[in-house]
Scaffold this motif. Structure first.
Motif, PDB file in Angstrom:
ATOM      1  N   PRO A  35       7.628  57.613  48.756  1.00  0.00           N
ATOM      2  CA  PRO A  35       6.656  58.453  49.448  1.00  0.00           C
ATOM      3  C   PRO A  35       6.165  59.590  48.563  1.00  0.00           C
ATOM      4  N   VAL A  89       6.852  66.350  48.552  1.00  0.00           N
ATOM      5  CA  VAL A  89       6.459  67.554  49.263  1.00  0.00           C
ATOM      6  C   VAL A  89       5.974  68.575  48.246  1.00  0.00           C
ATOM      7  N   CYS A 108      13.653  54.904  60.996  1.00  0.00           N
ATOM      8  CA  CYS A 108      13.880  54.668  59.561  1.00  0.00           C
ATOM      9  C   CYS A 108      13.900  53.166  59.310  1.00  0.00           C
ATOM     10  N   PRO A 165      12.817  61.243  53.549  1.00  0.00           N
ATOM     11  CA  PRO A 165      11.496  61.551  54.130  1.00  0.00           C
ATOM     12  C   PRO A 165      11.281  60.913  55.499  1.00  0.00           C
ATOM     13  N   ALA A 166      11.775  59.705  55.708  1.00  0.00           N
ATOM     14  CA  ALA A 166      11.624  59.069  57.018  1.00  0.00           C
ATOM     15  C   ALA A 166      12.385  59.843  58.083  1.00  0.00           C
ATOM     16  N   SER A 209      10.458  63.070  58.807  1.00  0.00           N
ATOM     17  CA  SER A 209       9.269  62.762  59.596  1.00  0.00           C
ATOM     18  C   SER A 209       9.626  62.519  61.058  1.00  0.00           C
ATOM     19  N   GLU A 224      10.211  65.827  62.781  1.00  0.00           N
ATOM     20  CA  GLU A 224       8.926  66.460  63.120  1.00  0.00           C
ATOM     21  C   GLU A 224       8.293  65.803  64.339  1.00  0.00           C
ATOM     22  N   ALA A 225       8.374  64.484  64.390  1.00  0.00           N
ATOM     23  CA  ALA A 225       7.773  63.762  65.507  1.00  0.00           C
ATOM     24  C   ALA A 225       8.422  64.127  66.837  1.00  0.00           C
ATOM     25  N   ARG A 257       7.795  72.162  60.716  1.00  0.00           N
ATOM     26  CA  ARG A 257       7.968  72.123  59.259  1.00  0.00           C
ATOM     27  C   ARG A 257       8.624  73.390  58.748  1.00  0.00           C
TER      28      ARG A 257
END
Length: 407
Positions: free
Chosen positions: A19, A22, A332, A343-344, A347, A350-351, A356
């Motif tokens: 990915p 950041v 994931c 990163p998964a 994410s 966050e979802a 953040r």
């Protein structure tokens, strides 16, 4: 830790697309990573960061799971690098000698791996972070080698800036959490039902005097309560470096104790491990939830964030520990094999509503905790510990027969 077979997939290099990284301003922390597990477990464990060996499956739990480039992409640049001293079974080496030896191995790792640098103070860490380094703060998991309060001084002189009081079993300092291997095995291994020993009280006080971050992971509830009673009046925050929510079994951190740690300014790390003794209850799941995947880790994180506050909760992955990880599925797709899958996980958090700011600021929050602990240190005790000469050989004696360094 659960030992298993070596019949697991190993990647010499990550095969899938990675990915996007950041931004450089992101500073995330991980409160519990074993970058030198190969040094601790010898031929049983394969690989270390930088040699191209990386776990290729969530079940490859005797293979390195840490990659420098992946950490940078995930924004994880500040790490409590935990050494796990195995039992004192090596000829001529005591439990203390093993801990000192593993700290030396951590030094050697950083010297040969340019992606990582050791830092022994928050100020030093800040300087190295500005230079773009991946910064390791040395930590020791388990105080089995501490048989007198002066041994804490020696661990500090060897570089330790965080110490976990106990690991899987009771030791001279404190009572460990019972049933860490489940009720069947736990029934055979459970020790006393207690808290800190007199030596443990003295050791905790000395850690406060030295500015060592006290980690109460693996400790019994009573042990944690007694450490809080000592650290609270001193204004010292505590760490619980890796856990899941206390929904089953005593290995996990209960909500009341988590709230007390958070209220003191302390931190709670979410371990990325899969355990049959740590089930997520129905009320914590969402539509489409997949048990055994990283959805479990997300649920544990969200639980503590709701109960304690998101500022007290961050990653405590326990990567390169000998444990099972989340299988593919849920949030994931590839599971949690190694740091490349972080990163998964972020994410997914966050979802599910974490901002953040809370995720990206975890490194700064760890630095502030280290600074708070450092401010409570006693300059005279620090000066004395810094003068110690740390033995570099394997000839250690236990108990009264062991002489202080230099004598």
């Amino acid at each position: 830790m659960l030992l298993g077979s070596l019949g697991c997939a190993v990647l010499r290099t990550p095969l899938e697309e990675t990915p996007s990284a950041v931004t450089p301003e992101v500073l995330r922390a991980d409160l519990h990573v074993h970058v030198t597990m190969r040094a601790a477990l010898g031929p049983l464990f394969q690989g270390e960061p930088g040699d191209g060996v990386l776990a290729g499956s969530h079940a490859a739990f005797l293979v390195n799971q840490v990659d420098a480039a992946a950490l940078r992409r995930a924004g994880v640049r500040l790490i409590l690098a935990t050494v796990w001293p195995p039992p004192a079974t090596r000829p001529g080496r005591s439990a203390l000698g093993e801990a000192l030896h593993q700290l030396t191995e951590l030094e050697a790792f950083a010297q040969r791996n340019p992606d990582f640098v050791l830092a022994h103070s928050p100020a030093e860490a800040r300087r190295e972070l500005v230079d773009g380094q991946l910064v390791l703060i040395p930590a020791v998991e388990g105080g089995e080698g501490i048989r007198r309060v002066e041994d804490v001084d020696l661990l500090y002189a060897a570089g330790a800036r965080s110490i976990t009081l106990v690991h899987f079993f009771d030791n001279p300092l404190a009572d460990a959490a019972d049933d860490q291997f489940g009720p069947v095995v736990g029934g055979l291994t459970n020790g006393r039902d207690g808290g800190l020993t007199p030596l443990g009280v003295d050791a905790v006080r000395r850690m406060i005097q030295l500015g060592i971050l006290i980690d109460v992971a693996h400790a019994s509830d009573r042990t944690i309560e007694e450490v809080l009673a000592l650290a609270g009046p001193a204004g010292v925050p505590l760490l619980y470096s890796h856990t899941g929510a206390g929904w089953a079994g005593t290995r996990c951190l209960s909500t009341p104790l988590a709230q007390r740690i958070g209220a003191s300014g302390g931190l709670i790390g979410i371990g990325l491990f899969r355990s049959p003794f740590q089930q997520v209850p129905l009320e914590e799941r969402w539509e489409g939830y997949q048990q055994g995947t990283c959805d479990d880790d997300v649920a544990h994180w969200l639980h503590y964030a709701r109960q304690v506050g998101p500022e007290a909760v961050m990653l405590g992955s326990d990567f390169s520990s000998v444990i099972l990880r989340a299988r593919p599925g849920g949030a994931c797709a590839r599971g949690l094999r190694h740091t490349g899958d972080l990163p998964a996980l972020f994410s997914a958090l966050e979802a599910h509503g974490l901002t953040r700011d809370h995720l990206d600021g975890s490194g700064e929050r760890l630095l502030r905790v280290l600074e708070a602990v450092e401010r409570r240190a006693d300059p005279s005790v620090l000066q004395s510990a810094r003068k110690l000469s740390v033995p570099r050989d394997d000839l250690f004696l236990d108990g009264a027969e062991r002489r202080p360094p230099g004598q």
